[in-house]
Design a protein around this motif. Structure first.
Motif, PDB file in Angstrom:
ATOM      1  N   THR A 137      -9.120   5.897 -14.766  1.00  0.00           N
ATOM      2  CA  THR A 137      -9.545   6.351 -16.101  1.00  0.00           C
ATOM      3  C   THR A 137      -8.361   6.957 -16.854  1.00  0.00           C
ATOM      4  N   ALA A 150      -4.842   5.041 -18.396  1.00  0.00           N
ATOM      5  CA  ALA A 150      -5.742   4.411 -17.417  1.00  0.00           C
ATOM      6  C   ALA A 150      -5.009   3.302 -16.653  1.00  0.00           C
ATOM      7  N   VAL A 165     -11.295   3.042 -19.290  1.00  0.00           N
ATOM      8  CA  VAL A 165     -11.339   2.747 -17.853  1.00  0.00           C
ATOM      9  C   VAL A 165     -10.774   1.349 -17.633  1.00  0.00           C
ATOM     10  N   PRO A 185     -16.277   8.425 -21.997  1.00  0.00           N
ATOM     11  CA  PRO A 185     -15.048   8.218 -21.220  1.00  0.00           C
ATOM     12  C   PRO A 185     -14.116   9.430 -21.217  1.00  0.00           C
ATOM     13  N   ASP A 202     -13.040  10.974 -17.684  1.00  0.00           N
ATOM     14  CA  ASP A 202     -11.630  11.164 -17.315  1.00  0.00           C
ATOM     15  C   ASP A 202     -11.341  12.620 -16.983  1.00  0.00           C
TER      16      ASP A 202
END
Ligand code: COA
Length: 324
Positions: free
Chosen positions: A11, A65, A167, A288, A292
């Motif tokens: 991530t 990522a 990701v 996301p 992360d």
């Protein structure tokens, strides 16, 4: 033939440097830290500087990522980017990011599902991998939502922020994503929308009429009810019980909505990733970014079961249940 799953390799995320706290907002809108925090859980948000774009944060999050995954941009088969605030009308922000990464040649497109954009993109990416079409896919959620904020309107301007998360997915024999659920109901358009655009036209108003219109209380009610049934549906689709979940990683719009979903799942808040206090609602960036931060802080570990969910304008709502 063995089942193909998509699995998160790594991530990444990126936020604007500039932080606007509730105390900063108090200086130019009739609001207070107490009002904002007690109703939403928000303490601050990151705001893009002039000239910074959705694509800038998306590219940085993607690079982080890819670095963490040890994957070269040239290995990617597909880039899907969830956003409702693209840099320009076209090409898509996914294409702009693809070129900046040096992944030229792979398929790249944007998904506009408002705040559900990243989870929608994840669901689509999963289908590409499961079908055997793609082996390595970059999925991004990125926004500069503050470009649509009217800073004189206290009902909305306190709620939103900017940022991106990404990701890298790969095809794997092992799960991976167990289930994704995607839904929409365009009948609720009037409760949360931005009424201008290329085809409808713009208005002779500040920022050409580009601003978020929201009936907060109604959105709140529908969101809680819809997310309740979404999490039940997702568990059933994956053949799992709530007790098997390690983490809930929800859309970060409002702490009270998050708490209601956690309660429905019977999950204590220490199993819920909360970043709304620091990021506010970053729309497609929210899930996301939360993921992360949870991975990098060491909270989320390999082998754990994560339930991701989001709800947004449309209405749209979407989820993914996966083993990290
Ligand atoms: N600061 C101070 N007062 C504010 C304010 C602010 N930033 N914004 C609104 N108010 C006032 C209102 O004018 C109203 O005053 P009144 O009672 O004198 O008319 C009062 O606060 C209550 O407003 P209300 O809308 O009933 O508050 P609420 O408890 O429903 O909270 C939201 C408002 C927007 C925080 C809440 O409804 C919410 O979070 N909804 C979901 C929004 C969302 O998540 N959208 C994105 C989905 S992806």
């Amino acid at each position: 033939m063995a089942q193909i799953y998509s699995r998160i390799m790594a991530t990444g995320s990126a936020l604007p440097e500039r932080v606007l706290t509730n105390a900063d907002l108090e200086k130019f809108v009739d609001t207070s830290d107490e009002w904002i925090h007690s109703r939403t859980g928000i303490r601050q948000r990151h705001v893009a500087a002039e000239g910074e774009t959705t694509g800038d944060f998306a590219t940085l999050a993607a690079q982080r990522a890819l670095d963490a995954a040890g994957v070269k941009p040239s290995e990617l088969d597909l880039i899907i980017l969830g956003t409702t605030t693209p840099d320009i009308i076209f090409p898509s922000t996914a294409c702009l990011v693809q070129h900046r990464l040096g992944a030229n040649g792979c398929a790249a497109f944007d998904v506009n599902a408002a705040c559900s954009g990243f989870v929608y993109a994840l669901g689509i990416a999963d289908k590409f991998i499961r079908s055997g079409q793609s082996k390595k896919v970059l999925v991004i959620g990125a926004e500069t939502l503050t470009r649509m904020v009217d800073w004189t309107e206290r009902e909305t301007c306190v709620l939103f922020g900017d940022g991106a998360g990404a990701v890298v997915l790969e095809a794997s024999d092992e799960p991976g994503i167990y289930a994704t659920c995607l839904h929409a109901d365009g009948g609720h358009k009037e409760l949360l929308y931005n009424p201008v655009g290329v085809s409808v036209g713009f208005k002779d108003e500040p920022n050409h009429g580009v601003r978020i219109r929201m009936s907060g209380r109604e959105v709140f009610k529908v969101a809680v009810k819809t997310l309740d049934s979404l999490v039940e549906e997702t568990l059933a689709a994956a053949g799992m019980e709530a007790s098997q979940l390690d983490w809930l990683i929800p859309h970060q719009a409002n702490l009270r909505i998050i708490e209601a979903t956690a309660k429905r799942l019977n999950m204590p808040m220490d199993q819920v990733i909360v970043t709304v206090d620091k990021h506010a609602n970053t729309s497609s960036g929210s899930v996301p970014l939360a993921l992360d931060s949870a991975v990098r802080s060491g909270k989320v570990k390999r082998g754990q079961n994560l339930l991701l969910e989001a709800f947004g304008g449309g209405f749209t709502w979407a989820s993914a249940l996966l083993r990290y």
